[in-house]
Design an enzyme around this catalytic site. Structure first.
Site, mmCIF file in Angstrom:
data_model
loop_
_atom_site.group_PDB
_atom_site.id
_atom_site.type_symbol
_atom_site.label_atom_id
_atom_site.label_comp_id
_atom_site.label_asym_id
_atom_site.label_seq_id
_atom_site.Cartn_x
_atom_site.Cartn_y
_atom_site.Cartn_z
ATOM 1 N N ASP A 1 0.867 -1.215 -0.025
ATOM 2 C CA ASP A 1 0.062 0.027 -0.028
ATOM 3 C C ASP A 1 0.660 1.073 0.002
ATOM 4 O O ASP A 1 2.057 1.178 -0.274
ATOM 5 C CB ASP A 1 -0.901 0.038 1.176
ATOM 6 C CG ASP A 1 -2.243 0.567 0.848
ATOM 7 O OD1 ASP A 1 -2.327 1.511 0.714
ATOM 8 O OD2 ASP A 1 -3.175 -0.077 1.145
ATOM 9 N N HIS B 1 -4.232 5.679 3.186
ATOM 10 C CA HIS B 1 -4.743 4.499 2.703
ATOM 11 C C HIS B 1 -4.212 3.515 3.289
ATOM 12 O O HIS B 1 -4.866 2.420 3.845
ATOM 13 C CB HIS B 1 -4.526 4.347 1.362
ATOM 14 C CG HIS B 1 -5.217 3.421 0.255
ATOM 15 N ND1 HIS B 1 -5.039 2.048 0.220
ATOM 16 C CD2 HIS B 1 -6.556 3.610 -0.320
ATOM 17 C CE1 HIS B 1 -5.734 1.479 -0.512
ATOM 18 N NE2 HIS B 1 -6.868 2.403 -0.838
ATOM 19 N N SER C 1 -11.048 -1.268 -2.016
ATOM 20 C CA SER C 1 -9.662 -1.270 -1.202
ATOM 21 C C SER C 1 -9.879 -1.495 0.191
ATOM 22 O O SER C 1 -8.959 -2.161 0.838
ATOM 23 C CB SER C 1 -9.136 0.144 -1.090
ATOM 24 O OG SER C 1 -8.350 0.373 -2.493
#
Ligand SMILES: *[C@@H]1O[C@H](CO)[C@@H](O)[C@H](O)[C@H]1NC(C)=O
Ligand SMILES: *[C@@H]1O[C@H](CO)[C@@H](O)[C@H](O)[C@H]1NC(C)=O
Ligand SMILES: *[C@@H]1O[C@H](CO)[C@@H](O)[C@H](O)[C@H]1NC(C)=O
Ligand SMILES: *[C@@H]1O[C@H](CO)[C@@H](O)[C@H](O)[C@H]1NC(C)=O
Ligand SMILES: *[C@@H]1O[C@H](CO)[C@@H](O)[C@H](O)[C@H]1NC(C)=O
Ligand SMILES: *[C@@H]1O[C@H](CO)[C@@H](O)[C@H](O)[C@H]1NC(C)=O
Ligand SMILES: *[C@@H]1O[C@H](CO)[C@@H](O)[C@H](O)[C@H]1NC(C)=O
Ligand SMILES: *[C@@H]1O[C@H](CO)[C@@H](O)[C@H](O)[C@H]1NC(C)=O
Ligand SMILES: *[C@@H]1O[C@H](CO)[C@@H](O)[C@H](O)[C@H]1NC(C)=O
Ligand SMILES: *[C@@H]1O[C@H](CO)[C@@H](O)[C@H](O)[C@H]1NC(C)=O
Ligand SMILES: *[C@@H]1O[C@H](CO)[C@@H](O)[C@H](O)[C@H]1NC(C)=O
Length: 792
Positions: A172, A238, A564
């Site tokens: 990520d 994220h 995601s």
């Protein structure tokens, strides 16, 4: 890109350090060129390529010290100077970017077009792929995702299984190591097989976050300004969210602006996290960095890989890093979850389609952040809001709309004298809604109503805002606008109610979740499964877009949405299964998740799409994950990694392409193998293609007993009348655990004619204790040839 200076001067094939020196010299001699050249991080015509070596060429341990010195020699063979330079200065940094060990037979390198041309004539050369960028799969506008944790899946956790000893590798954009979700207190040390590292700042790793590495050797050539080394510690909006969703520790008193969730935790709160940074904020993720990270993660000893990233296109399995890396993962017994994409609800938008991946779509949860708009005529319109539920708005104030384009982005039209002290209604879009709120605050607006696009149906994705905000569905927005239109002096106020777990219907497919059919293999249903991916609460370094709250005290949690967010839910749940059943292969874990997935919602009706109709199989796959049932599935569809080879041959992939995918397994020749039709792959869902007379297809399956040693299963099939399904044998009697029995499914068009569209149904094996369910998709089109070659 092309700067004239480089056409006059092509760098010889030498180390980058030497190349930089030559360039610098040139710059000193020609000052006029300084500005344009200095603005390019890229050295002229050199570009990054992934070079794939033909399958029969392998690294010879007798000739080369290691695989990277072999790759360096292959690279230097395209230009004589390189050898000399390397011999003269072995410390020169080579143009070899990565030398891959297991994910692919090849390397990443920087080359000029001339060098590439020369290389393409080499006997060992298979192909070279130009650089490619992948993206994280969070929805852009309102980040949403991640809550769940204890409350919903709490039933699964018990003192003996919170994912202890299982290592989840996450690729990520960074991880905020200081977040309490990654506190190592109470965690056991990682298992002895762990060989990973903590590269950036060794002090940040602990028994929860056991590894942290950064990959940007390829990315740095195309994106200026990446720091060297890039420390993921304080970054990672994220990655912090996905990591804490998969395996965040228990964090008491977590909330988003007072919208409480109590104790937050990931799906596997005692699993270890190994973090691999491959994506860079606002830029993306480089293919060759992704491959390098998975190469290392597998060597490091992860059990599960979680990839919330993908390309916008469905890429050929032999060119796609998620597919290539995923095959190497399952070959090594590593389970891999990948996000399905966020470009739904249009069909054929799905990515990460290879059958050895668990492809995860997104669904809504049962939680809402309730708030109402109270209109002057006393009607209350429900919506959602992330405002602190203790916020009080008080009396009715004037309600206005943006008379320009309705988007509330045009500061020239919206004047303080017209809107100050009022509530304004705005369409979503045009700008990030948080930016709108800031602008509106500046001109004295006291409240904002955001109208969700029609496409979202009843799904609302609220964000925290600088002013009190209620977000409403499109239908509710129309009602409010009608009121404004007809009322003499329209007024409104807001009532905030906080988080509630009473969504009328859930789960529902997320509007953005990408849909099949599978573009690369029409005979395999994708997505495989859906999991929570709308308005998910999980850890973040800071709440984005809301300046005034930047300094709020940690722990910080935020809401994000996207496939995601769904993928790490499944990764965490897979960790729990792995802990309970350490010997289960990736295919068995995947089968357990899929055959126990729930096709119905909380009303026991088929899971709906946002259009209010039952969702198609190409939206939900096997259905919504049911973690508790997945622990004990009864029967499983097992596969070895090599079991995919006859399937790939059946898709008409060339020997070289099949060999590229299965590397480091030895090369294969499809001519010497029996080919497998897609519908005969031992997959937990059943798809057949009925596109030509006599409109009959057969699918073979093998089931392994992992339930009760002595057990009998009978089949139940539910399909519409347009097809007939025959299962042979209709009864399976097992005498032992691990026993494997076969059955075949014959599917016919009922009238012997072509179908007028896809037909959906299900097949269930019932034992009294277990229900082993497979969705059935009968499609009338074969789709494009899966092995279609894209010329690089
Ligand atoms: C491979 O060998 C080269 C040359 O001896 C050496 O510089 C390099 O560090 C080695 N690489 C690895 C990964 O062992
Ligand atoms: C905990 O879970 C494991 C594996 O799912 C199960 O075998 C065990 O019986 C459970 N223990 C309790 C106390 O529920
Ligand atoms: C490493 O991390 C610790 C804790 O976050 C911090 O105090 C220290 O300054 C960091 N060191 C470096 C070299 O960044
Ligand atoms: C959580 O909040 C409760 C009530 O506000 C408080 O009593 C408790 O100490 C808090 N726990 C932590 C760990 O901060
Ligand atoms: C909201 O108000 C209630 C009751 O006054 C209080 O218990 C609670 O802590 C408040 N919540 C926040 C987030 O301030
Ligand atoms: C804004 O207010 C001014 C003066 O009150 C008025 O003349 C003008 O028409 C208003 N503009 C809009 C767009 O409502
Ligand atoms: C699945 O297949 C693998 C490879 O043949 C085997 O090692 C494993 O035991 C099988 N799993 C089960 C549950 O039968
Ligand atoms: C593979 O090629 C054969 C022969 O051309 C063709 O009949 C078959 O349909 C192809 N398979 C797929 C999956 O495209
Ligand atoms: C499917 O199963 C049948 C027996 O049920 C067998 O005759 C046939 O060869 C099998 N096909 C494949 C591709 O394994
Ligand atoms: C079941 O199918 C597998 C794979 O198609 C085959 O290898 C095996 O021999 C079959 N077993 C029986 C009992 O027919
Ligand atoms: C398959 O069904 C679709 C309708 O969903 C239709 O448009 C198409 O023509 C059909 N294709 C074939 C090959 O019959």
């Amino acid at each position: 890109m092309d700067n004239p200076i480089h056409t006059r001067f092509t760098l010889p094939c030498l180390g980058l350090r030497a190349a930089a020196a030559v360039l610098l010299l040139l710059l000193l001699l020609s000052p006029a060129a300084i500005t344009p050249v200095a603005s390019h991080n890229d050295h002229g015509e050199h570009k990054n390529y992934l070079v794939i070596v033909r399958s029969r060429y392998e690294y010879d341990k007798n000739v080369h010290k290691n695989v990277s010195s072999w790759h360096a020699s292959l690279l230097s063979s395209v230009c004589d100077t390189a050898k000399e330079v390397l011999e003269a200065d072995p410390t020169a940094i080579s143009r070899l970017i990565y030398s891959y060990r297991t994910v692919v037979n090849g390397f990443a390198a920087r080359m000029t077009p001339e060098e590439l041309d020369k290389m393409s004539k080499m006997e060992w050369f298979d192909r070279a792929l130009p650089e490619q960028t992948f993206h994280l799969l969070t929805t852009r506008t309102p980040h949403m995702l991640g809550l769940m944790g204890g409350r919903r899946h709490g039933g699964l956790w018990n003192t003996s299984n919170m994912g202890e000893g299982v290592i989840i590798g996450i690729l990520d954009d960074g991880i905020y190591a200081g977040h309490p979700s990654f506190d190592g207190a109470g965690m056991q040390p990682p298992p002895a097989k762990w060989k990973g590292r903590c590269d950036f700042n060794k002090t940040v790793c602990n028994n929860k976050l056991i590894g942290a590495r950064s990959y940007f050797e390829s990315a740095k050539w195309k994106w200026k300004g990446l720091r060297d080394p890039v420390l993921p510690i304080a970054e990672g909006q994220h990655g912090t969210h996905t990591s804490s969703t998969a395996a965040g520790a228990f964090v008491p008193n977590a909330s988003v602006f007072g919208n409480g969730l109590g104790t937050a935790a990931g799906m596997a709160p005692r699993a270890h996290i190994a973090f691999y940074q491959v994506c860079y904020e606002d830029k993306g993720c480089d293919r060759d960095d992704i491959l390098a990270a998975v190469d290392d993660a597998i060597g490091d000893g992860v059990d599960i890989l979680s990839l919330s990233l993908g390309h916008e296109d469905a890429i050929d399995f032999s060119d796609d890093p998620v597919s290539l890396a995923g095959y190497t993962a399952i070959l090594n017994g590593v389970f891999i979850c990948a996000a399905a994409g966020n470009t739904g609800p249009s069909p054929s938008t799905l990515v990460n389609e290879a059958p050895w991946l668990l492809t995860v779509g997104a669904s809504t949860t049962d939680r809402r952040f309730l708030a109402s708009v109270k209109l002057g005529d006393n009607v209350q319109i429900d919506g959602e809001s992330l405002n602190d539920p203790n916020t009080t708005m008080g009396d009715l104030v004037p309600l206005v709309r943006d008379v320009s384009d309705g988007l509330c982005v045009n500061g020239n039209v919206l004047k303080a004298q017209n809107v100050s002290g009022k509530i304004i209604i705005c369409e979503a879009g045009g700008d990030v809604s948080t930016a709108k709120a800031k602008m509106l605050k500046g001109i004295g607006v006291v409240g904002m109503i955001v109208v969700t696009p029609e496409l979202f149906g009843p799904v609302i994705i609220p964000r925290p805002h600088a002013i009190p905000t209620v977000q409403v569905s499109n239908a509710a927005g129309q009602k409010i606008k009608a009121y404004i239109h007809k009322a003499r002096g329209p007024t409104a106020t807001f009532v905030f109610k906080g988080a509630a777990f009473n969504t009328p219907r859930s789960p529902m497919v997320a509007p953005f979740s990408s849909r099949g059919p599978n573009r690369r293999s029409r005979g395999i249903l994708k997505p495989d499964i859906i999991g929570p991916g709308v308005n998910i609460i999980a850890g973040v370094p800071s709440i984005e877009d809301v300046d005034l709250l930047r300094n709020a005290e940690v722990p910080r949690f935020d809401i994000k949405s996207g496939t995601s967010m769904a993928a790490p839910h499944l990764s965490g749940i897979a960790a729990l299964i792995k802990h309970a059943h350490p010997t289960w292969s990736p295919a068995v874990i995947k089968s357990a998740l899929m055959t126990t997935a729930e096709p119905n919602d909380n009303l026991r009706k088929p899971i709906q799409d946002v259009n209010g109709r039952p969702a198609n199989l190409v939206a939900i796959g096997a259905g919504h994950v049911n973690p508790k049932k997945a622990m004990d599935p009864g029967l499983v569809y097992n596969m070895t990694a090599m079991g995919y080879v006859p399937y790939l041959c059946g898709l008409n992939y060339t020997d070289d392409k099949v060999s590229t995918i299965i590397y480091p397994e030895p090369p294969v020749s499809c001519a010497k193998l029996s080919r497998l039709e897609q519908d005969d792959l031992n997959y937990p869902s059943i798809t057949v293609i009925l596109n030509q007379p006599p409109f009959t297809a057969k699918a073979n399956r093998s089931v392994t007993n992992v339930g009760a040693a002595s057990s009998t299963y009978t089949v139940e099939v539910n399909v519409p009348a347009s097809v007939t399904v025959e299962v042979n044998p209709p009864k399976l009697t097992f005498k032992a655990l691990e026993e494997v029995l076969n059955y075949s499914v014959t599917i016919k068009s009922a009238n012997g004619q072509a179908l007028t569209g896809p037909v959906e149904g299900e097949l269930k094996w019932l034992s009294g204790k277990y229900v082993v369910r497979s969705p059935i998709l009968v499609t009338n089109e074969s789709g494009p040839s899966p092995a279609e070659t894209r010329k690089p």
